[in-house]
Design an enzyme around this catalytic site. Structure first.
Site, mmCIF file in Angstrom:
data_model
loop_
_atom_site.group_PDB
_atom_site.id
_atom_site.type_symbol
_atom_site.label_atom_id
_atom_site.label_comp_id
_atom_site.label_asym_id
_atom_site.label_seq_id
_atom_site.Cartn_x
_atom_site.Cartn_y
_atom_site.Cartn_z
ATOM 1 N N ASN B 266 0.773 -1.269 -0.025
ATOM 2 C CA ASN B 266 -0.058 -0.085 -0.055
ATOM 3 C C ASN B 266 0.841 1.177 0.086
ATOM 4 O O ASN B 266 0.338 2.553 -0.321
ATOM 5 C CB ASN B 266 -0.978 0.063 1.229
ATOM 6 N N ASN B 291 -8.313 -8.776 1.452
ATOM 7 C CA ASN B 291 -8.969 -7.756 1.023
ATOM 8 C C ASN B 291 -10.364 -8.098 0.606
ATOM 9 O O ASN B 291 -10.876 -9.208 0.336
ATOM 10 C CB ASN B 291 -8.116 -6.939 -0.078
ATOM 11 N N CYS B 353 -7.338 -0.786 8.647
ATOM 12 C CA CYS B 353 -6.771 -1.538 7.541
ATOM 13 C C CYS B 353 -6.363 -0.514 6.447
ATOM 14 O O CYS B 353 -5.566 0.183 6.742
ATOM 15 C CB CYS B 353 -7.947 -2.394 7.097
ATOM 16 N N ASP B 355 -8.777 1.733 4.065
ATOM 17 C CA ASP B 355 -9.662 2.977 4.355
ATOM 18 C C ASP B 355 -10.385 2.884 5.819
ATOM 19 O O ASP B 355 -10.751 4.015 6.069
ATOM 20 C CB ASP B 355 -10.588 2.927 3.265
ATOM 21 N N LYS B 395 -19.239 1.100 2.902
ATOM 22 C CA LYS B 395 -19.946 1.530 1.573
ATOM 23 C C LYS B 395 -20.940 0.497 1.115
ATOM 24 O O LYS B 395 -20.563 -0.312 0.198
ATOM 25 C CB LYS B 395 -18.648 1.863 0.548
#
Lengths: 446, 581
Positions: B266, B291, B353, B355, B395
């Site tokens: 990342n 993920n 994590c 976000d 989301k």
């Protein structure tokens, strides 16, 4: 022989006992003729472990300096570890355990020495006698009789002295049928379904051989259980292939030409070393401590244990359905009729008869369908999952049966009077016990 | 009235208030379990409803259009073979539907268009059904969660933690709720500076405080470390303030939910993790949870082995190869570590994590469920979902793809389903610890997709506010709370302050058959649960005996008072009897 001859070091101090999930305990180890006894000997909170030598499946020794370690693997699947200071003591103790846990003579076993510390309110030996069973049966039907043909175990060594057979078949005919069945295990009544009068019988394979021998009396015997114009089912617990191969050794199966009123269905229930290996793999998977590469599910699958469970349950459900839904009588057999046959007949009764789901009813079922029916407990349960020595007769047949019962219990949690603990207790006592119930291979030996 | 559904007189199908019929058609439903079923399908703005015309008993399909993920045409006008022309429908709830139609005259064109339009309203400039739903409920689910009262329940604010309104208009972080709890010693200016160093400005804020140890669970997104290993003094100081808020001398524990390699990777996109040099007072652990893409593929594999037919011959190794239970295990293991650190370790933890809206939400909410028995009640669980998932910007719209025709969207992932599965695993291991039953969890999942309620619509609180969701739609909790008995676990025993640590071992995790394989009539387990049924019978029996005892006492009392003799009081006798149960 005196047990003392086998015990060179009867006692060792400062021994450490390790068990999974418990903190280690230090204390004194004693050996007696039948027990390994460990005591922490602490005033406040004494911990004691009594282990029957007959419960020991295998032992391993290890030495680090003069500290010896004995790892004991039990038939009830427990694993314990003893750290014993002093090489000589440790070796002596290990060899004593080895000798005492592999005694050959049945009469040296603990049940012959055991004095119960509880008040005996009921003599279990007299609780489930065939006469009582027959009394119950004769209150609903008069088509059956009690035959004493096997009084001195003269006809069939693995049958009890009295058996229930169709009334219309006399002892002379039975003798002829016995000649025609493997180990003389002629068809006898296993279960009478009150709801519709259908029955389940069990036997061993017929000795047809390669030239297709037949026995009129045998045909007559099993036909006697059919209603006019009705067909019955023969459930052979071997695959067709295995059954056909058995002919070469003098065994075989019922030919359609000679048993036109019977439909034969082959089910494939495994035997002997395949089951034993399955148990060994299962226990290996259960004891696997590695956390990262957790392949539990595929290991469980690879053990095939659940496949065996499924096959046995499927065959038992089939037998139950034939009787209850189809309204047909059933004969169950495999080769000897002492293993998979008994799994199927006893499970079918649990499925069909609520009485078998009570504690007393289940005890009665174990006595009738396993002990009196001649399941060779001594051969089958001589060793469990940890034993190194390969022997031919070991197989967790009874354990598989108990597991099948547990599966049914899980699916019908309110239908059984007994609990999981009851089944575990039976498993433990089948392999090592202070009681004589599961000693020997049949009534004759007992 | 059934399932809140009104059956209008002389009507063929059930309809909710506000639900309107659009079209209907004769079709053949290709049932994977019973073969072709002739029937009539009705499409409304909310559901697809099929009733068979010949079968006995009648075959019914009742599918909210929201569960549809993909509609495909199968076969062409010239396809040969019986029933080879029609529609293939892929659903989000572990099933597929196939309808065969007559081959003549483009018979599927209109039904395909209607279905596509109403199943994917977002792609057709239409509103979700939730905005048309006119159901009435006795309870108002939107009142269940009030952030201020939830923080007050936790004993906040206090002298170390304060409530800030810095995000009132979502100016600081548009995916966070407006109300946040932060350390008392951090000013709003500090927060702004920290926001600049955290992915999408999702700064560390408080999720839960331990009533005794005062250790806290904080949540956030990854720090923007990048390839060059950037540092931010304000972020470093802020984490120290968090650690000190608990009067803690030991290090602050940071749980990075990702596998180590992913966290490193990342950095290439500007993210990363808290390095040792920059954060000497913190200890970082990776929890190895994969993920959203890995989880999506895992569920896809699971669906392959359970629908339509259960892979029987190598069931266990097939199940293992989906890795679904292994992912469940990792999520639970992570949550256990978080809970244990806060409770037994008496140390504050920071969870993130990338976000901070997927794995982070799983970990914080499961840890809170383990530590705080309030969240194990029906209302408490609703609060937990509202707080850790809905208000903190999981989301839902992107992960579920509400009303969106783009079925292959890489943003879709069953993260919330995985969380609910973990809750189910816990409820299996602690059958008396949860006030709600399995039906409650299944209902939540059904309406996660259905779009009948506004609860799970949109990606963040700010968007929901913009769309006036609470004014224009109903809350799922209105349905649940109006009929609580249906969702209540009869074995529930209220306990305060007991931490539940489930065993997260493959030997103890089970596949949730009643959810994942519920469409297969051959797999269905005994319903209702016999133990539950027996328990209810015993409870009824007890009530009956209690009533009779009371009656007897009344008659006895009148006799006693007549003869004016003294005796034990009725209440004493009652208490003796009660101890038996």
């Amino acid at each position: 022989m005196e047990f003392a001859e086998l015990i060179k070091t009867p006692r060792a101090d400062n021994v450490a006992l390790h068990r999974p999930f418990y903190p280690a305990v230090e204390g004194t180890l004693c050996l007696t003729g039948h027990h390994l006894i460990f005591s922490s000997r602490r005033q406040d909170n004494a911990e004691e472990l009594w282990l029957l030598h007959s419960n020991i499946d295998s032992i391993e020794k290890r030495f680090v300096g003069s500290l010896g370690t004995i790892i004991i693997k039990c038939k009830d699947l427990r694993i314990i570890q003893l750290d014993i200071p002093g090489m000589e003591e440790c070796l002596n103790i290990a060899s004593s355990i080895e000798a005492l846990s592999t005694l050959d003579s049945v009469t040296l076993m603990y049940p012959f020495f055991y004095r119960p510390m509880f008040e005996i309110v009921e003599d279990g030996w007299r609780s489930f006698l065939p006469d009582q069973e027959f009394e119950l049966l004769s209150s609903v039907t008069d088509e059956w009789r009690l035959s004493c043909i096997n009084k001195e175990f003269s006809v069939c060594p693995s049958y009890p002295p009295v058996v229930i057979v169709p009334k219309s078949i006399d002892d002379e005919a039975l003798r002829k049928v016995a000649m025609f069945r493997h180990g003389s295990r002629f068809p006898v009544l296993s279960y009478y379904h009150k709801k519709n009068g259908m029955v389940m019988m069990r036997s061993s394979q017929p000795l047809t051989g390669t030239n297709g021998r037949r026995c009129k009396e045998d045909e007559k015997l099993i036909n006697a259980t059919l209603r006019p114009g009705k067909r019955g089912y023969i459930i052979d617990t071997r695959s067709l292939n295995v059954a056909q191969q058995a002919r070469a050794k003098g065994g075989g199966f019922e030919q359609e030409a000679h048993y036109p009123q019977w439909r034969r269905i082959h089910k494939c229930i495994e035997r002997f070393n395949i089951l034993q290996e399955s148990l060994i793999k299962l226990v290996e998977a259960c004891n696997d401590q590695s956390h990262n590469m957790d392949r539990w599910l595929s290991k469980l699958e690879a053990s095939n244990w659940l496949t065996h469970i499924k096959e046995i349950l499927t065959a038992a459900c089939l037998a139950a359905q034939c009787i209850d839904r189809e309204g047909a009588s059933v004969l169950v057999h495999g080769t000897e009729g002492t293993d998979s046959t008994l799994q199927v007949t006893s499970l079918a009764q649990i499925i069909l008869d609520p009485r078998c789901r009570t504690i007393r009813g289940f005890e009665s079922l174990v006595v009738r369908e396993w002990l009196q029916a001649g399941h060779p407990f001594q051969q089958r349960c001589a060793q469990s999952a940890y034993s190194n020595s390969k022997q031919k007769w070991e197989a967790p047949v009874f354990l598989l049966f108990l597991d099948c019962v547990w599966q049914i219990l899980r699916q019908f949690p309110c239908s059984f009077e007994f609990n999981e603990q009851f089944l575990i207790m039976l498993f433990e006592h089948a392999y090592a016990s202070q009681f004589g119930t599961f000693l020997g291979n049949n009534e004759n030996e007992r | 009235l059934k399932d809140g559904t009104n059956w209008e007189q002389n009507e063929e199908i059930p309809r909710l208030p506000g639900e309107t019929r659009v079209t209907d058609k004769d079709v053949i439903y290709m049932c994977p379990f019973n073969g072709p079923v002739k029937g009539r399908v009705y499409i409304t703005n909310y559901r697809l409803y099929l009733r068979s015309v010949e079968n006995d008993p009648v075959v019914i399909l009742n599918v909210p259009l929201g569960v549809i993920s993909r509609i495909e045409k199968m076969g062409g006008a010239s396809s040969r073979g019986e029933n080879s022309y029609g529609l293939d429908i892929t659903c989000k709830d572990m099933r597929n539907l196939r309808f065969a139609l007559k081959q003549e005259g483009h018979s599927r064109r209109d039904i395909f268009e209607v279905l596509t339009k109403y199943a994917f309203p977002q792609s057709h400039n239409l509103l979700f059904f939730a905005f048309a739903n006119e159901e009435k409920f006795s309870e108002n689910g939107w009142m269940v969660y009030n952030p201020m009262s939830e923080y007050r329940r936790q004993g906040l604010p206090n002298e170390r933690w304060r409530v800030t309104f810095i995000n009132e208009h979502y100016g600081l972080c548009d995916t966070y709720p407006s109300l946040l709890v932060v350390p008392y010693n951090a000013t709003d200016d500090d927060l702004k500076k920290v926001a600049a160093f955290r992915s999408r400005n999702r700064i560390p804020v408080l999720s839960w405080i331990h009533p005794e140890t005062q250790a806290v669970i904080m949540r956030c997104s990854q720090p923007l470390v990048g390839m060059s290993g950037k540092r931010n003094k304000d972020d470093e100081r802020y984490l120290d303030i968090i650690r000190e808020a608990n009067g803690q001398i030991s290090k602050l524990t940071i749980y990075d939910a990702r596998p180590n390699v992913n966290a490193v990777a990342n950095k290439a996109t500007g993210g990363g993790y808290e390095g040792e040099d920059a954060y000497p007072n913190a200890e970082l652990f990776f929890l190895d949870i994969h993920n959203i893409h890995v989880m999506r593929e895992s569920l896809k594999k699971l669906k392959d082995i359970v629908y339509p037919n259960v892979e029987e011959s190598h069931w266990l190794s097939s199940l293992e190869s989906t890795h679904w239970l292994e992912h469940i295990k990792l999520v639970l293991t992570g949550a256990i570590q978080v809970a244990d650190k806060v409770s037994s370790g008496r140390s504050s933890v920071l969870v993130h994590c990338s976000d901070g809206w997927d794995r982070t939400a799983q970990l914080t909410s499961l840890a809170m469920l383990m530590l705080d028995s309030y969240y194990r009640t029906i209302e408490g669980f609703e609060v937990l979902v509202q707080k850790e998932w809905i208000s903190f910007g999981h989301k839902f719209a992107s992960r579920i793809g509400h009303g969106d025709k783009n079925h292959a969207d890489a943003d879709r992932s069953p993260i919330f389903l995985q969380f609910v599965d973990c809750v189910w695993q816990m409820s299996k291991q602690f059958p008396t610890a949860f006030e709600f039953n399995e039906q409650f969890l299944i209902t939540i999942l059904d309406h996660l997709y259905s779009c009948r309620f506004g609860t799970f619509l949109y990606n963040s609180e700010s968007l929901r506010e913009k769309e006036k969701v609470t004014e224009k739609t109903l809350s799922l909790w209105s349905l649940v709370n109006s009929e609580k008995s249906k969702y209540t676990n009869p074995f529930y025993t209220k306990e305060l302050n007991r931490a539940l640590y489930p065993v997260a071992s493959m030997r103890h995790l089970e596949l949730w058959v009643n959810y994942y394989i519920r469409w297969n009539p051959r797999i269905r387990q005994q319903q209702p649960n016999p133990v539950e049924q027996r328990y209810m019978e015993l409870l009824a029996l007890r009530d009956d005996y209690m009533r009779r005892l009371e009656e007897l006492q009344i008659t006895n009392n009148s006799k006693i008072s007549n003869s004016s003799a003294s005796s034990a009081s009725p209440s004493q006798m009652m208490s003796q009897v009660q101890t038996h149960f």
